[in-house]
Write an enzyme that holds these catalytic residues in place. Structure first.
Site, PDB file in Angstrom:
ATOM      1  N   ILE A   1       0.834  -1.205   0.000  1.00  0.00           N
ATOM      2  CA  ILE A   1       0.000   0.000   0.000  1.00  0.00           C
ATOM      3  C   ILE A   1       0.863   1.247   0.000  1.00  0.00           C
ATOM      4  O   ILE A   1       0.399   2.327   0.351  1.00  0.00           O
ATOM      5  CB  ILE A   1      -0.966  -0.019   1.194  1.00  0.00           C
ATOM      6  CG1 ILE A   1      -0.203  -0.081   2.523  1.00  0.00           C
ATOM      7  CG2 ILE A   1      -1.920  -1.195   1.090  1.00  0.00           C
ATOM      8  CD1 ILE A   1      -1.110   0.055   3.748  1.00  0.00           C
TER       9      ILE A   1
ATOM     10  N   LYS B   1      10.932  -5.709  13.188  1.00  0.00           N
ATOM     11  CA  LYS B   1       9.657  -5.311  13.792  1.00  0.00           C
ATOM     12  C   LYS B   1       8.967  -4.404  12.796  1.00  0.00           C
ATOM     13  O   LYS B   1       9.603  -3.798  11.952  1.00  0.00           O
ATOM     14  CB  LYS B   1       9.893  -4.558  15.102  1.00  0.00           C
ATOM     15  CG  LYS B   1      10.571  -5.388  16.199  1.00  0.00           C
ATOM     16  CD  LYS B   1      10.885  -4.522  17.418  1.00  0.00           C
ATOM     17  CE  LYS B   1      11.557  -5.335  18.531  1.00  0.00           C
ATOM     18  NZ  LYS B   1      12.027  -4.469  19.652  1.00  0.00           N
TER      19      LYS B   1
ATOM     20  N   GLY C   1       5.245   0.515  10.147  1.00  0.00           N
ATOM     21  CA  GLY C   1       4.223   1.308   9.452  1.00  0.00           C
ATOM     22  C   GLY C   1       3.482   2.269  10.354  1.00  0.00           C
ATOM     23  O   GLY C   1       2.946   3.275   9.897  1.00  0.00           O
ATOM     24  N   GLU C   2       3.410   1.968  11.628  1.00  0.00           N
ATOM     25  CA  GLU C   2       2.565   2.767  12.495  1.00  0.00           C
ATOM     26  C   GLU C   2       3.322   3.553  13.558  1.00  0.00           C
ATOM     27  O   GLU C   2       2.883   4.624  13.981  1.00  0.00           O
ATOM     28  CB  GLU C   2       1.498   1.872  13.134  1.00  0.00           C
ATOM     29  CG  GLU C   2       0.447   1.556  12.092  1.00  0.00           C
ATOM     30  CD  GLU C   2      -0.362   0.305  12.360  1.00  0.00           C
ATOM     31  OE1 GLU C   2      -1.519   0.438  12.712  1.00  0.00           O
ATOM     32  OE2 GLU C   2       0.166  -0.810  12.163  1.00  0.00           O
TER      33      GLU C   2
ATOM     34  N   ASN D   1      15.092  -2.186   4.662  1.00  0.00           N
ATOM     35  CA  ASN D   1      15.522  -1.331   3.558  1.00  0.00           C
ATOM     36  C   ASN D   1      15.503   0.111   4.065  1.00  0.00           C
ATOM     37  O   ASN D   1      14.437   0.662   4.324  1.00  0.00           O
ATOM     38  CB  ASN D   1      14.567  -1.495   2.358  1.00  0.00           C
ATOM     39  CG  ASN D   1      14.952  -0.600   1.188  1.00  0.00           C
ATOM     40  OD1 ASN D   1      15.454   0.512   1.360  1.00  0.00           O
ATOM     41  ND2 ASN D   1      14.711  -1.083  -0.014  1.00  0.00           N
ATOM     42  N   PRO D   2      16.686   0.692   4.244  1.00  0.00           N
ATOM     43  CA  PRO D   2      16.728   2.022   4.861  1.00  0.00           C
ATOM     44  C   PRO D   2      15.965   3.082   4.064  1.00  0.00           C
ATOM     45  O   PRO D   2      15.419   4.018   4.650  1.00  0.00           O
ATOM     46  CB  PRO D   2      18.221   2.368   4.927  1.00  0.00           C
ATOM     47  CG  PRO D   2      18.936   1.314   4.170  1.00  0.00           C
ATOM     48  CD  PRO D   2      18.018   0.156   3.975  1.00  0.00           C
TER      49      PRO D   2
END
Ligand code: FES
Ligand code: FES
Lengths: 695, 214
Positions: free
Chosen positions: A460, A657, A660-661, A587-588
């Site tokens: 997304i 971990k 996204g939030e 992935n930085p």
């Protein structure tokens, strides 16, 4: 558990779908146009509670291009549905904006015009749309979102508060907020015999397929959900929504493919939002700031047709070491649209309250706010007693303080001026659980050296396609350029939703296991891929269920510098800096974008976002992007994200971990705390508007 | 509230009016018949299968539908197709040339100036418009103004309380063609604020445009 080798995981690979996206070639759901399609435009209730008496279908059918007009009186019956999804199945209106009819026409213009003209007669009833903590119909839900207990109590918090030398007791509130992904929801539904295909931007193709199957009383195998590109979701595309049902019903009725686009304005009633919250937080502490008690009581709303109980007090159960704790959640069913998931449900509003209260405690105790949090660091999870798989909040605070230039901060509020600006700094902690759920995946080797990884995951905007290619490449000991990741289609191996920040951990595990199985098959075949290719699959249900008990959470520390115009009260965030501890960063490049994106939404929440309920009409008044403000380019100046390395072997094969939030959690509190430092005014009610600062 | 209707209408139902046009999009001519109510956005997407431009709001509030008309950015959701039949339209699909990416497209990738990608076509067209506007010397709200006292706003402050004071001598000769505006980060942020990005890719977007503007 072993952490996989990492030639590519951890490297800054460009987003693998970036070229598709910058050239406009990426096809989102609404970009599809099957032959023979018709357009559906839904009609929304103009009352907040009552009954539909009549819909003048006959008149509308005479309008040019109109193919059908469907409402409860003539809609196909659904075998079973929960109330929210039982679209056009009843005369009842449960909230303003609920779908009451749908018009189908040959062109979008004809459908829109006809929908606008459709005459709907109602018998309106008194409505109640106002959340109050003392609402007489407040009730205790059985559980709160994500399966947490509604209430918890440890020790004797009331006694501890009564005898604590320092007490903070304050009420914080957050308004209703709407997710507003840039891509509005849209469905293209097409029946083929008994089978249904929908193009729909979704955060979970597998779960949408299952929901549609059960709604229409057919096996999931008869449903296909196609969703290769999703224009943002932030929770709004996590579960099945009523418009999908309408589109499928309409397509069934007219026997042609139906295209239905929810408009931005419609979205405010029918695609979910974050409930407003009223939260009382009490902190009891020793003079030096050591917490003895935390209580956190939350009041929220839900709709008449569905219960959504946001778990706002849950982070107060594990953040700090306080022997006496109590958390509660209460809900009231109002005649309002159904609230739902919005980025960091629970943590986001809950940590605004807790971390604002911690700032107030720091001031009350005369302790530096960074130091206060360090002093209250628990050894183990205060709630479960389990060890943390890793917990590096202190490292985030220290590293953030160093990078931000926190040392030597004068705690005195309202004394720093730069021209017309009052300047201040603030800090807040963030946290988010590290969940993982069962998923499956397949991996295939071709004779030409290329590989394909398939699973019904969703990208997304997170970069899932990219990091899954990196994970597969490492496991297969190849390069990401030789791995194609196919996702966003329910025909692929079933996978968990992109939600709860658990996508990478869940899908990554499945991809690692499928690739390992493929590697074994390749070795057994002597390394040569037969002409027909080789394939292997994996399902991680067992592995995930068998995972050892640990308290698994990501942590972060956010620092903000604000400038508040001394005359107008206009607040600008001059700097925002976050340091996160979220396992291994896969992935930085994409990770930094996600952290910054979350922090930006937090900035937006702090200063701008607020859906205003019109008591008279029961409507969210400011239901478009001109009136519901989200942060624009000029609002976002200097936002930086960093992370501390974490080597945690109790998570998943990647050691990651979710990220996204956590970026949004804590941002609003850091900004509100900085506003207090700048002005001496404590804003406990978001957003931080000028009128609250200038009094 | 009995008898309340969503709206009222008269029963006369005039047939939609259609018009034949030649649209010039991305150096190609498209003969089309459009409904006079149709927006350029819907025509591009629905009739020409140019689905790069996105519908984020349909009300001119988000910028996702931005395209270039005669080199200037417009929100195609508020542009009626019948009004652009003699104009040159460029969409995200036509930004690059000969299969190569436009420098902005490349810079967006390099700076990860996108996540979900939904706002990206609009951001790119808008950015292309910004480069042209700045080159032509068009000021924005935050452009240092010159000569002093020239405009009604010249004596006022920037809307941005943290902005440095204006340097009246920084730009433009009193006569002659305006000097190009230097696209610093603040200029870019100001000029790009009509393009919302809910994913929060703004820092990357600003960096990408700044790089191309250099
Ligand atoms: S779709 Fe045109 S501005 Fe939003
Ligand atoms: S990249 Fe998702 S809205 Fe901008």
């Amino acid at each position: 558990m072993t952490v996989t080798g990492s030639r590519h995981v951890g490297s800054a690979l460009d987003r693998v779908d970036a070229v598709e996206k910058v050239t406009g070639r990426a096809r989102y759901a609404y970009d599809n146009a099957p032959a023979g399609l018709v357009h559906a435009v839904p009609v929304q209730a103009t009352i907040a509670r009552g009954e539909i008496l009549e819909v003048d279908v006959d008149a509308i059918l005479k309008r040019p291009g109109v193919v059908a007009a469907i409402w409860h009186g003539n809609a196909p019956r659904l075998p079973s549905a929960d109330e929210e999804l039982a679209v056009l199945q009843s005369r009842r209106v449960a909230y303003r904006g609920q779908y009451v009819a749908v018009v189908v026409a040959e062109t979008l213009e004809d459908a829109r015009n006809a929908a606008r003209l459709l005459r709907v007669e109602y018998a309106a009833e008194e409505h109640d749309v106002e959340l109050r903590a003392d609402h007489p119909r407040m009730y205790r839900p059985e559980r709160v979102n994500a399966g947490y207990a509604t209430d918890t109590e440890d020790g004797d918090p009331d006694a501890a508060l009564a005898s604590a030398p320092v007490v903070v007791d304050a009420v914080y509130s957050t308004p209703a907020e709407h997710n507003n992904p840039m891509e509005p929801h849209a469905t293209i539904a097409e029946w083929d015999g008994d089978g249904l295909t929908v193009h729909e931007p979704t955060q979970g193709a597998s779960s949408l397929r299952a929901s549609l199957g059960s709604l229409f009383g057919m096996p999931p195998a008869h449903v296909r959900v196609v969703s290769p590109y999703v224009g943002g979701g932030f929770g709004a595309k996590l579960k099945i929504l009523p418009h999908v049902v309408i589109a499928a019903l309409a397509a069934k009725q007219v026997g042609r493919p139906v295209k239905l686009a929810v408009t931005r304005r419609q979205m405010f009633a029918v695609t979910g939002y974050r409930t407003p919250t009223i939260q009382r937080v009490r902190l009891g502490a020793e003079a030096g700031g050591r917490l003895v008690a935390i209580t956190h009581d939350v009041y929220e709303q839900t709709s008449i047709v569905a219960e959504f109980a946001e778990q706002a007090a849950v982070p107060s159960r594990m953040m700090y070491a306080a022997p006496h704790r109590r958390t509660t959640h209460r809900l009231v069913r109002l005649d309002v649209p159904t609230p739902s998931y919005m980025r960091g449900p629970g943590e986001t509003p809950g940590m605004f309250a807790l971390e604002s209260a911690m700032d107030e405690l720091a001031i009350a105790c005369g302790v530096d706010p960074v130091e206060l949090r360090v002093r209250n660091e628990p050894e183990t999870d205060p709630e479960s007693g389990l060890p943390f798989s890793s917990r590096n909040l202190v490292a985030c605070l220290r590293e953030g303080a160093r990078r931000f230039g926190w040392a030597g901060r004068d705690p005195e509020p309202g004394v720093r001026r730069g021209g017309r600006l009052l300047v201040g700094t603030g800090v807040a902690a963030s946290t988010y659980p590290a969940y993982r759920a069962p998923s499956s995946a397949s991996a295939r080797a071709e004779p030409d050296g290329r590989f394909t990884v398939r699973l019904a995951a969703a990208d997304i905007g997170t970069g899932a396609r990219t990091i899954l290619a990196q994970i597969a490449a490492d496991t297969l000991r190849t390069s990401p350029g030789l791995v194609v990741v196919e996702l966003g289609d329910s025909a692929l191996p079933s996978a968990v939703v992109a939600g709860g920040s658990m996508g990478s951990a869940s899908w990554g595990t499945a991809v690692v296991r499928a690739c390992e199985a493929l590697r074994d098959r390749l070795e057994a075949a002597g390394g040569a891929v037969p002409p027909g290719g080789l394939e292997a699959t994996a399902d991680t249900t067992q592995e995930v269920r068998a995972q050892e008990p640990f308290a698994r959470h990501a942590f972060g520390a956010q620092f903000a510098e604000v400038g508040v115009d001394a005359d107008t009260g206009e607040t600008r965030v001059l700097r925002l800096l976050g340091v996160f501890a979220a396992g291994r960063i896969l992935n930085p490049t994409t990770a930094r974008s996600q952290f910054i994106g979350g922090m930006t939404m937090g900035l937006s929440m702090a200063l701008l976002e607020e859906s205003i309920m019109d008591r008279e009409f029961g409507d969210y008044l400011n239901h478009d992007l001109a009136q519901y403000h989200i942060a624009g380019c000029a609002d976002v100046r200097d936002v930086q994200a960093f992370w501390v390395e974490e080597d945690d072997s109790h998570l998943n094969p990647m050691g990651s971990k979710g990220i996204g939030e956590i970026g949004i959690v804590g941002t609003a509190a850091a900004i509100a705390n900085a506003v207090h430092h700048a002005t001496g005014v404590r804003i406990r009610d978001l957003p931080i508007r000028m009128d609250k600062l200038v009094r | 509230m009995k008898g309340d209707a969503n709206t009222t209408y008269d029963d006369a139902a005039p047939a939609p009016i259609t018009v034949d046009l030649q649209l010039s999009v991305n150096d190609q001519l498209y003969p089309v018949t459009v409904d006079t109510r149709e927006t350029l956005l819907d025509t591009l997407r629905g009739r020409l299968d140019l689905t790069g431009a996105k519908k984020g709001c349909d009300h001119g509030q988000c910028g996702a539908c931005t395209v270039l008309v005669d080199g200037r950015r417009v929100v195609s959701c508020l542009t009626l197709t019948v009004s652009v039949d003699d104009r040159t339209i460029t969409t995200v699909e036509g930004l690059g040339s000969g299969g190569a990416l436009h420098p902005l497209q490349k810079a967006f990738i390099d700076h990860d100036a996108l996540q979900c990608g939904f706002c990206t076509p609009g951001q790119l067209c808008s950015a292309a418009g910004v480069l042209a506007e700045a080159a032509a010397g068009w000021p924005s709200l935050v452009t240092p103004r010159s000569p002093p006292g020239a405009g009604p706003e010249a004596a006022g402050c920037s809307h941005d309380p943290a902005a440095p004071p204006h340097d009246p001598a920084a730009r433009a000769l009193p006569d002659g063609p305006p000097e190009p505006v230097r696209l610093g980060e603040e200029e870019i942020r100001e000029r790009m604020s009509g393009n919302l990005c809910r994913c929060g890719a703004y820092p990357g977007i600003v960096a990408a445009i700044a790089e191309v503007a250099r």
